[in-house]
Design a protein around this motif. Structure first.
Motif, PDB file in Angstrom:
ATOM      1  N   LEU A 135       0.818  -1.215   0.000  1.00  0.00           N
ATOM      2  CA  LEU A 135       0.000   0.000   0.000  1.00  0.00           C
ATOM      3  C   LEU A 135       0.852   1.267   0.000  1.00  0.00           C
ATOM      4  CD1 LEU A 135      -2.733  -0.981   2.608  1.00  0.00           C
ATOM      5  CD2 LEU A 135      -3.055  -0.690   0.150  1.00  0.00           C
ATOM      6  N   GLY A 136       2.167   1.095   0.055  1.00  0.00           N
ATOM      7  CA  GLY A 136       3.046   2.256   0.087  1.00  0.00           C
ATOM      8  C   GLY A 136       3.246   2.832   1.462  1.00  0.00           C
ATOM      9  N   GLU A 137       2.858   2.082   2.507  1.00  0.00           N
ATOM     10  CA  GLU A 137       3.011   2.563   3.878  1.00  0.00           C
ATOM     11  C   GLU A 137       4.387   2.180   4.415  1.00  0.00           C
ATOM     12  OE1 GLU A 137      -0.096   1.172   6.365  1.00  0.00           O
ATOM     13  OE2 GLU A 137      -1.703   1.826   5.004  1.00  0.00           O
ATOM     14  N   PRO A 138       5.074   3.107   5.094  1.00  0.00           N
ATOM     15  CA  PRO A 138       6.379   2.760   5.674  1.00  0.00           C
ATOM     16  C   PRO A 138       6.220   1.746   6.793  1.00  0.00           C
ATOM     17  CG  PRO A 138       5.651   4.913   6.448  1.00  0.00           C
ATOM     18  CD  PRO A 138       4.675   4.490   5.386  1.00  0.00           C
ATOM     19  N   VAL A 139       7.056   0.734   6.791  1.00  0.00           N
ATOM     20  CA  VAL A 139       6.967  -0.315   7.802  1.00  0.00           C
ATOM     21  C   VAL A 139       7.969  -0.022   8.908  1.00  0.00           C
ATOM     22  CG1 VAL A 139       6.943  -2.799   8.196  1.00  0.00           C
ATOM     23  CG2 VAL A 139       6.286  -1.898   5.972  1.00  0.00           C
ATOM     24  N   GLY A 150      -6.905  14.569   1.804  1.00  0.00           N
ATOM     25  CA  GLY A 150      -6.512  14.629   0.398  1.00  0.00           C
ATOM     26  C   GLY A 150      -5.420  15.643   0.156  1.00  0.00           C
ATOM     27  N   THR A 151      -5.491  16.777   0.857  1.00  0.00           N
ATOM     28  CA  THR A 151      -4.463  17.808   0.697  1.00  0.00           C
ATOM     29  C   THR A 151      -3.128  17.328   1.251  1.00  0.00           C
ATOM     30  OG1 THR A 151      -6.107  19.566   0.816  1.00  0.00           O
ATOM     31  CG2 THR A 151      -3.827  20.184   1.262  1.00  0.00           C
ATOM     32  N   VAL A 152      -3.154  16.638   2.379  1.00  0.00           N
ATOM     33  CA  VAL A 152      -1.923  16.095   2.949  1.00  0.00           C
ATOM     34  C   VAL A 152      -1.278  15.123   1.968  1.00  0.00           C
ATOM     35  CG1 VAL A 152      -0.933  14.654   4.771  1.00  0.00           C
ATOM     36  CG2 VAL A 152      -2.649  16.393   5.334  1.00  0.00           C
ATOM     37  N   LYS A 153      -2.090  14.202   1.431  1.00  0.00           N
ATOM     38  CA  LYS A 153      -1.556  13.230   0.482  1.00  0.00           C
ATOM     39  C   LYS A 153      -0.973  13.921  -0.740  1.00  0.00           C
ATOM     40  CE  LYS A 153      -4.668   9.438   1.784  1.00  0.00           C
ATOM     41  NZ  LYS A 153      -5.769   8.556   1.336  1.00  0.00           N
ATOM     42  N   ALA A 207       6.355  17.842   5.443  1.00  0.00           N
ATOM     43  CA  ALA A 207       7.561  17.023   5.556  1.00  0.00           C
ATOM     44  C   ALA A 207       8.058  16.961   6.999  1.00  0.00           C
ATOM     45  CB  ALA A 207       8.657  17.573   4.641  1.00  0.00           C
ATOM     46  N   GLU A 208       8.008  18.088   7.700  1.00  0.00           N
ATOM     47  CA  GLU A 208       8.419  18.110   9.105  1.00  0.00           C
ATOM     48  C   GLU A 208       7.530  17.201   9.941  1.00  0.00           C
ATOM     49  OE1 GLU A 208      10.916  19.370  10.609  1.00  0.00           O
ATOM     50  OE2 GLU A 208      11.797  20.793   9.196  1.00  0.00           O
ATOM     51  N   ALA A 209       6.226  17.194   9.638  1.00  0.00           N
ATOM     52  CA  ALA A 209       5.294  16.339  10.380  1.00  0.00           C
ATOM     53  C   ALA A 209       5.551  14.864  10.078  1.00  0.00           C
ATOM     54  CB  ALA A 209       3.855  16.720  10.040  1.00  0.00           C
ATOM     55  N   VAL A 210       5.874  14.569   8.834  1.00  0.00           N
ATOM     56  CA  VAL A 210       6.222  13.198   8.466  1.00  0.00           C
ATOM     57  C   VAL A 210       7.439  12.732   9.260  1.00  0.00           C
ATOM     58  CG1 VAL A 210       7.151  11.770   6.592  1.00  0.00           C
ATOM     59  CG2 VAL A 210       5.196  13.272   6.159  1.00  0.00           C
ATOM     60  N   THR A 211       8.400  13.634   9.460  1.00  0.00           N
ATOM     61  CA  THR A 211       9.612  13.308  10.199  1.00  0.00           C
ATOM     62  C   THR A 211       9.315  12.925  11.642  1.00  0.00           C
ATOM     63  OG1 THR A 211      10.830  14.846   8.806  1.00  0.00           O
ATOM     64  CG2 THR A 211      11.910  14.165  10.822  1.00  0.00           C
ATOM     65  N   GLU A 212       8.231  13.456  12.173  1.00  0.00           N
ATOM     66  CA  GLU A 212       7.834  13.122  13.543  1.00  0.00           C
ATOM     67  C   GLU A 212       7.072  11.805  13.612  1.00  0.00           C
ATOM     68  OE1 GLU A 212       5.956  16.337  15.669  1.00  0.00           O
ATOM     69  OE2 GLU A 212       6.999  17.817  14.444  1.00  0.00           O
ATOM     70  N   GLY A 213       6.868  11.158  12.475  1.00  0.00           N
ATOM     71  CA  GLY A 213       6.179   9.875  12.458  1.00  0.00           C
ATOM     72  C   GLY A 213       4.670   9.979  12.465  1.00  0.00           C
ATOM     73  N   LEU A 214       4.134  11.171  12.152  1.00  0.00           N
ATOM     74  CA  LEU A 214       2.684  11.343  12.170  1.00  0.00           C
ATOM     75  C   LEU A 214       2.032  10.708  10.957  1.00  0.00           C
ATOM     76  CD1 LEU A 214       2.310  15.072  13.317  1.00  0.00           C
ATOM     77  CD2 LEU A 214       2.465  13.007  14.714  1.00  0.00           C
ATOM     78  N   SER A 215       0.833  10.185  11.149  1.00  0.00           N
ATOM     79  CA  SER A 215       0.056   9.644  10.044  1.00  0.00           C
ATOM     80  C   SER A 215      -0.565  10.785   9.256  1.00  0.00           C
ATOM     81  CB  SER A 215      -1.056   8.738  10.577  1.00  0.00           C
ATOM     82  OG  SER A 215      -2.008   9.513  11.302  1.00  0.00           O
ATOM     83  N   ARG A 263       7.973   7.963   2.171  1.00  0.00           N
ATOM     84  CA  ARG A 263       7.907   8.841   3.336  1.00  0.00           C
ATOM     85  C   ARG A 263       9.156   8.727   4.211  1.00  0.00           C
ATOM     86  NH1 ARG A 263       2.187  10.137   4.646  1.00  0.00           N
ATOM     87  NH2 ARG A 263       2.782  10.340   6.833  1.00  0.00           N
ATOM     88  N   ILE A 264       9.721   7.526   4.319  1.00  0.00           N
ATOM     89  CA  ILE A 264      10.900   7.358   5.157  1.00  0.00           C
ATOM     90  C   ILE A 264      12.054   8.182   4.625  1.00  0.00           C
ATOM     91  CG2 ILE A 264      12.671   5.719   5.867  1.00  0.00           C
ATOM     92  CD1 ILE A 264      10.477   3.649   6.183  1.00  0.00           C
ATOM     93  N   GLN A 265      12.244   8.171   3.293  1.00  0.00           N
ATOM     94  CA  GLN A 265      13.322   8.955   2.704  1.00  0.00           C
ATOM     95  C   GLN A 265      13.073  10.450   2.885  1.00  0.00           C
ATOM     96  OE1 GLN A 265      11.960   6.150   1.009  1.00  0.00           O
ATOM     97  NE2 GLN A 265      13.657   5.101   2.030  1.00  0.00           N
ATOM     98  N   LEU A 266      11.800  10.865   2.814  1.00  0.00           N
ATOM     99  CA  LEU A 266      11.456  12.269   3.057  1.00  0.00           C
ATOM    100  C   LEU A 266      11.772  12.639   4.507  1.00  0.00           C
ATOM    101  CD1 LEU A 266      10.189  14.936   2.124  1.00  0.00           C
ATOM    102  CD2 LEU A 266       7.944  13.977   2.714  1.00  0.00           C
ATOM    103  N   ALA A 267      11.444  11.753   5.431  1.00  0.00           N
ATOM    104  CA  ALA A 267      11.728  12.016   6.844  1.00  0.00           C
ATOM    105  C   ALA A 267      13.224  12.116   7.105  1.00  0.00           C
ATOM    106  CB  ALA A 267      11.109  10.916   7.707  1.00  0.00           C
ATOM    107  N   LEU A 268      14.001  11.218   6.509  1.00  0.00           N
ATOM    108  CA  LEU A 268      15.445  11.257   6.702  1.00  0.00           C
ATOM    109  C   LEU A 268      16.056  12.529   6.132  1.00  0.00           C
ATOM    110  CD1 LEU A 268      16.328   7.550   5.877  1.00  0.00           C
ATOM    111  CD2 LEU A 268      16.678   8.673   8.081  1.00  0.00           C
TER     112      LEU A 268
END
Length: 237
Positions: A133-137, A204-207, A183-191, A222-227
């Motif tokens: 599904l494209g979700e980071p594991v 939809g806007t977030v996606k 991107a900053e929120a993704v780095t914090e591990g937020l859904s 998302r993991i690469q964006l967070a890193l």
């Protein structure tokens, strides 16, 4: 969780035939997962992906020829339909260490996450579905621990951090302010739901912002964006 297109097609890459046999048996019990091919070295991965068209590659990290990290990089940069680059499958790397620096390198190379070889079978099956599904594991806590390691616990990583920070900041300058907030929120591990709530956006806007950021930065997930976003932060010795 969204419905997964069945069956999820999986390619197994491990130099140990017994491990591959065990994974095949384990995954076949999921009902909605099909092992479509196997490889015993990273050098075979690009050809195997072209032949079998898997949704997910379950990739060993350490192999005697081409390792899983190099093979992951090849998948990210080397797939083509003859004219254009085409999206590759999601890669889950396999390792026996949950804080090994090689895991961080694999995530930087484009892997969607990692699994420990002694992980409960049901969790491995679920991780494969999530990857499809494209979700980071990666759980948020593990993601933060890995990124903290990349930020300077390892001596080599520590010495390289200032240069990596400058490169990351230059790349992130391509994003709009709102994309950077996401991107900053993704780095914090937020859904996506948590990001939408924090930033007063629709899901939809977030996606859309995540997708746009990944495209602009030529990142695979998302993991690469967070890193990358983590790398851009100030380094403290």
């Amino acid at each position: 969780m969204e419905a997964v297109k069945a069956p999820v097609r999986v390619l197994l890459v491990d130099d140990d035939a017994l491990v591959r046999a065990g994974l095949r048996l384990m995954l076949s019990g999921g009902g909605d997962i099909e092992v479509v091919g196997e490889a015993d070295d990273g050098s075979q991965v690009v050809a195997a992906v072209a032949e079998h068209r898997p949704d997910v590659v379950l990739m060993d990290v350490r192999m005697p020829g081409v390792d899983g990290i190099a093979a992951t990089e090849q998948l990210r940069t080397g797939l083509s339909d003859g004219t254009h680059r085409v999206p590759g499958p999601q890669v889950l790397v396999l390792t026996t260490f949950d804080a090994d620096a090689t895991v961080v390198r694999a995530l930087r190379a484009g892997a969607a996450g990692y699994l420990l070889k002694h992980t409960d079978p049901a969790r491995i099956v679920e991780a494969v579905r999530r990857a499809a599904l494209g979700e980071p594991v990666l759980s948020p806590s593990v993601a933060r621990a890995l990124m903290d390691r990349a930020a300077g616990v390892d001596p080599v990583e520590r010495s390289e951090a200032p240069t990596r920070r400058d490169r990351a900041r230059a790349r992130l300058a391509l994003l709009t302010d709102r994309e950077r907030d996401v991107a900053e929120a993704v780095t914090e591990g937020l859904s996506n739901a948590e990001i939408a709530d924090r930033l007063f956006m629709s899901m939809g806007t977030v996606k859309a912002h995540v997708s746009s950021a990944l495209t602009k930065l030529d990142l695979s997930g998302r993991i690469q964006l967070a890193l990358l976003t983590h790398d851009a932060r100030d380094f403290e010795a």
